[in-house]
Design an enzyme around this catalytic site. Structure first.
Site, mmCIF file in Angstrom:
data_model
loop_
_atom_site.group_PDB
_atom_site.id
_atom_site.type_symbol
_atom_site.label_atom_id
_atom_site.label_comp_id
_atom_site.label_asym_id
_atom_site.label_seq_id
_atom_site.Cartn_x
_atom_site.Cartn_y
_atom_site.Cartn_z
ATOM 1 C CG MET B 30 -1.889 -1.224 1.164
ATOM 2 S SD MET B 30 -3.542 -0.856 1.805
ATOM 3 C CE MET B 30 -3.133 -0.341 3.465
ATOM 4 C CG LEU B 33 7.268 1.202 -0.671
ATOM 5 C CD1 LEU B 33 8.081 0.837 -1.912
ATOM 6 C CD2 LEU B 33 6.220 0.144 -0.382
ATOM 7 C CD GLU B 35 15.502 -1.350 5.207
ATOM 8 O OE1 GLU B 35 15.775 -2.563 5.196
ATOM 9 O OE2 GLU B 35 15.744 -0.591 4.244
ATOM 10 C CG HIS B 37 6.820 -2.107 2.322
ATOM 11 N ND1 HIS B 37 6.678 -1.045 3.172
ATOM 12 C CD2 HIS B 37 5.594 -2.671 2.202
ATOM 13 C CE1 HIS B 37 5.405 -0.954 3.549
ATOM 14 N NE2 HIS B 37 4.721 -1.927 2.975
ATOM 15 N N GLY B 146 4.667 -9.922 4.146
ATOM 16 C CA GLY B 146 5.370 -9.864 5.421
ATOM 17 C C GLY B 146 4.656 -10.667 6.491
ATOM 18 C CD GLN B 147 4.663 -14.764 10.096
ATOM 19 O OE1 GLN B 147 4.589 -15.297 8.997
ATOM 20 N NE2 GLN B 147 3.862 -15.090 11.101
ATOM 21 C CE LYS B 183 12.854 -0.465 10.201
ATOM 22 N NZ LYS B 183 13.535 0.812 9.919
ATOM 23 C CB SER B 184 3.862 -0.361 10.987
ATOM 24 O OG SER B 184 2.581 0.088 10.577
#
EC number: 6.3.2.1
Lengths: 279, 279
Positions: B30, B33, B35, B37, B146-147, B183-184
């Site tokens: 989305m 971006l 780290e 991504h 991503g997990q 990270k988000s």
């Protein structure tokens, strides 16, 4: 002609054909093939390097009180017909091969709320899901559907558009018996008397085709059609409706392309027929 | 690196790459971006001939009171990052390019009823639909997720299995800030004070990882984790749960692979974190 029963083996063949740059056409069927299916397979044969016919009575598109168990099956005859037309592959999976602990599904709103979707509330969810699965397994360039299942055809076209399947949907005309009855695997359920009574559907279609013109109201078309069906003692109307050709929503008069469709019980057998009209 | 805004142009590029026999990897994002991504795009770069990044804030996965409008966007920075990693294409469609009069959708039952699906009832229907669309447009051999969005990853894996997408789903580890915060893109919402408070999520994860072992009960793991979060005045728990790694259904103790996942509001910002445990 090859026959596969597993997704893995089908995928292997398909991916090899893809690598060779061949175009693939798919004719999804529930088997018990008749001249209607044959016309789809022939058209597919003309337009593609590879012709795949799927032969699978999809349990998820039958409601709990419908004819899943009774649905006619004859794989040897289907296979011979496909071979005679020059199909390259019949994909004939078992229900358990197609569905183990299924949770994801494909569905469509609005278009599935009317006509057959009203009487068969889970039907088009089952259709959209199995057709999506077949599309992902067979990866066709073109897929062939009969105009007899007109709502199904409209729904598949819209699903392909909305979900961006890179597949051309080819709709093919209804094939009829000499006396007018639309070919259907379910015609095999009819007794001799019912077979005669079933002609009221195609007679009503013919009547509607004679009457329809730009601007005419729905009831001016539908009422004379219903009269024909109601004059047949063995017939019971499920619906006779005029809907917009794209949205499948009822219309009051003919101002855009329409579908006039019906489902009628002849005894216990539910038959469908329809015609389209372009303004 | 190319940039496309339309499905048609993207399809054209993709179909040419396919004809040349190239493998395609897709990283659906989305945008905005980080780290996390970047790690997906790097992994994708290693494993495929062609790297496609989609950059689309998907409106259909946001609820009416969620942060669709506020969701951060910075296409130039995204584009520079993708180029620096060696992506071949960013696909960046408008909402209207992706959705005009949409009716068909993809969804999943059971797996979407728990965890984030409980708080965000339409979220995973939106995710399944947009990911299916991207799969059909980009036709990747592999797709990278991503997990951190662990339920999303489990749902996509199950969707791919159930609908027979011929695509390998690659899950990649959570990337964290030096102090542990996952990270988000939503971390940008946090004030300085909230940023510190947000550490309670990763601290709880660490605590859970220390405690978990075969046979332990869920509450023995979850209660000490909740204590850590509840001791932070700015934090409000949405859920902290232990679920089966495949079905996403709550479990009472660790007898099969599990996911321990949480969503916590820090002020108005809803953050998620999790860890998996294999028996």
């Amino acid at each position: 002609m090859q026959v596969t029963n597993t997704i893995e083996k089908t995928r292997e063949l398909v991916n090899n054909w893809k690598k060779e740059g061949k175009t693939i056409g798919l004719v999804p069927t529930m088997g018990y093939l008749h001249e209607g299916h044959a016309s789809l397979i022939r058209r597919c044969r003309e337009e593609n390097d590879i012709v795949v016919v799927s032969d699978f009575v999809n349990p998820t598109q039958f409601g709990p009180n419908e004819d899943l168990e009774a649905y006619p099956r004859d794989f040897d005859r289907d296979s011979a017909l496909c071979e005679s037309i020059g199909a390259d592959l019949i994909f004939c999976p078992s229900p358990v091969e197609m569905y183990h602990d299924p949770h994801a599904f494909v569905s469509i709103d609005t278009l599935s709320d009317t006509l057959c979707g009203k009487t068969r509330p889970i039907h088009f969810k089952g259709v959209c899901t199995v057709v999506s699965k077949l599309f992902n397994i067979v990866k066709p360039d073109r897929a062939y559907f009969g105009q007899k299942d007109a709502q199904q055809l409209a729904i598949i076209r819209k699903m392909v558009l909305d979900l961006n399947f890179d597949i051309q949907i080819v709709g093919c005309p209804i094939v009829r018996e000499e006396d007018g009855l639309a070919k259907s695997s379910r015609n095999t359920y009819l007794s001799c008397e019912e077979r005669k009574a079933a002609l009221c559907l195609s007679k009503a279609v013919k009547k509607g085709q004679e009457l329809i013109r730009n601007g005419i109201t729905a009831s001016e078309v539908l009422e004379p059609m219903c009269e024909i069906i109601n004059s047949e003692p063995l017939a019971r109307i499920d619906y006779v409706s005029m809907v917009d050709a794209l949205s499948m929503q009822p219309v009051d008069s003919v101002n855009a392309d329409v579908l006039v469709a019906m489902a009628v019980y002849i005894g216990k057998t539910r038959l469908i027929d329809n015609f389209s009209y372009e303004v």
